[in-house]
Design a protein around this motif. Sequence first.
Motif, PDB file in Angstrom:
ATOM      1  N   VAL A 240      -2.410   7.358  -0.835  1.00  0.00           N
ATOM      2  CA  VAL A 240      -3.114   6.067  -1.600  1.00  0.00           C
ATOM      3  C   VAL A 240      -1.691   5.023  -1.400  1.00  0.00           C
ATOM      4  CG1 VAL A 240      -4.064   4.698  -2.963  1.00  0.00           C
ATOM      5  CG2 VAL A 240      -4.518   7.400  -2.915  1.00  0.00           C
ATOM      6  N   VAL A 241      -1.155   4.136  -1.135  1.00  0.00           N
ATOM      7  CA  VAL A 241      -0.550   3.088  -0.791  1.00  0.00           C
ATOM      8  C   VAL A 241      -0.491   1.495  -0.508  1.00  0.00           C
ATOM      9  CG1 VAL A 241      -0.297   3.319   1.931  1.00  0.00           C
ATOM     10  CG2 VAL A 241       1.693   3.422   0.817  1.00  0.00           C
ATOM     11  N   THR A 242       0.743   1.022  -1.231  1.00  0.00           N
ATOM     12  CA  THR A 242       1.156   0.102  -1.254  1.00  0.00           C
ATOM     13  C   THR A 242       2.493  -0.717  -0.433  1.00  0.00           C
ATOM     14  OG1 THR A 242       1.808  -0.345  -3.189  1.00  0.00           O
ATOM     15  CG2 THR A 242      -0.120  -0.703  -2.886  1.00  0.00           C
ATOM     16  N   PRO A 243       2.568  -1.862  -0.483  1.00  0.00           N
ATOM     17  CA  PRO A 243       4.551  -1.732  -0.040  1.00  0.00           C
ATOM     18  C   PRO A 243       4.873  -1.423  -1.056  1.00  0.00           C
ATOM     19  CG  PRO A 243       3.137  -4.002   1.110  1.00  0.00           C
ATOM     20  CD  PRO A 243       1.995  -3.279   0.479  1.00  0.00           C
ATOM     21  N   TRP A 244       4.474  -1.559  -2.747  1.00  0.00           N
ATOM     22  CA  TRP A 244       4.978  -1.535  -3.529  1.00  0.00           C
ATOM     23  C   TRP A 244       4.910  -0.235  -4.562  1.00  0.00           C
ATOM     24  CZ3 TRP A 244       8.574  -4.958  -1.996  1.00  0.00           C
ATOM     25  CH2 TRP A 244       8.238  -6.174  -1.734  1.00  0.00           C
TER      26      TRP A 244
ATOM     27  N   HIS B  75      -4.836  12.189   4.741  1.00  0.00           N
ATOM     28  CA  HIS B  75      -4.871  10.529   5.185  1.00  0.00           C
ATOM     29  C   HIS B  75      -4.512   9.525   4.925  1.00  0.00           C
ATOM     30  CE1 HIS B  75      -8.064  10.933   1.327  1.00  0.00           C
ATOM     31  NE2 HIS B  75      -8.131   9.322   2.017  1.00  0.00           N
ATOM     32  N   VAL B  76      -4.140   8.893   4.501  1.00  0.00           N
ATOM     33  CA  VAL B  76      -3.770   7.341   4.322  1.00  0.00           C
ATOM     34  C   VAL B  76      -4.785   6.319   3.828  1.00  0.00           C
ATOM     35  CG1 VAL B  76      -1.510   5.774   4.366  1.00  0.00           C
ATOM     36  CG2 VAL B  76      -2.015   7.516   5.865  1.00  0.00           C
ATOM     37  N   LEU B  77      -4.976   5.943   2.296  1.00  0.00           N
ATOM     38  CA  LEU B  77      -5.392   4.692   1.950  1.00  0.00           C
ATOM     39  C   LEU B  77      -4.723   3.482   2.015  1.00  0.00           C
ATOM     40  CD1 LEU B  77      -7.783   7.129  -0.419  1.00  0.00           C
ATOM     41  CD2 LEU B  77      -8.870   5.750   2.231  1.00  0.00           C
ATOM     42  N   ASP B  78      -5.030   2.118   2.250  1.00  0.00           N
ATOM     43  CA  ASP B  78      -3.901   1.499   1.951  1.00  0.00           C
ATOM     44  C   ASP B  78      -4.564   0.728   0.932  1.00  0.00           C
ATOM     45  OD1 ASP B  78      -3.562  -1.573   2.443  1.00  0.00           O
ATOM     46  OD2 ASP B  78      -2.963  -1.521   4.556  1.00  0.00           O
ATOM     47  N   THR B  79      -4.380   0.511   0.313  1.00  0.00           N
ATOM     48  CA  THR B  79      -4.673  -0.435  -0.934  1.00  0.00           C
ATOM     49  C   THR B  79      -4.848  -1.495  -1.217  1.00  0.00           C
ATOM     50  OG1 THR B  79      -3.584   0.498  -3.173  1.00  0.00           O
ATOM     51  CG2 THR B  79      -5.637   2.034  -2.298  1.00  0.00           C
ATOM     52  N   ALA B  80      -3.704  -1.814  -0.124  1.00  0.00           N
ATOM     53  CA  ALA B  80      -3.354  -3.761  -1.103  1.00  0.00           C
ATOM     54  C   ALA B  80      -3.994  -4.323  -0.154  1.00  0.00           C
ATOM     55  CB  ALA B  80      -1.528  -3.476  -0.068  1.00  0.00           C
TER      56      ALA B  80
END
Length: 117
Positions: A105-109, A7-12
């Motif tokens: 767990v991802v942000t653009p950076w 799964h993908v978590l957008d922490t941004a």
Amino acid sequence: MGKLSTHVLDTAHGRPGAGVKVELFTVDEGSRSLVKTDLTNADGRCGAPLLEGEALRTGLYELVFHAGDYFAAQGVALPAPRFLDRITIAFGVHDGSQNYHVPLVVTPWSYSTYRGS
């Protein structure tokens, strides 16, 4: 019987990463073979396990997440070229009878992962 899930978590933005393209590859002696392509749902998960039962074998795998396309679709201003575009997580399966959950767990950076249950 084991299974492989993600799964993908957008922490941004503090929410699940819905609509992220995910590709699963097997890796054998340096060559990759595409096994499956899926999109994450509203909960940031694929609708079904990527592999399960006899299909989950001991070996090397790669998950490729199209994070750059996801963040661009969210209206995030990204430089060209994108700092993070396609994120590849290479991992091994030692025992196909176990569950392997490989979240992003991802942000653009930045990004991280772990073996979940």
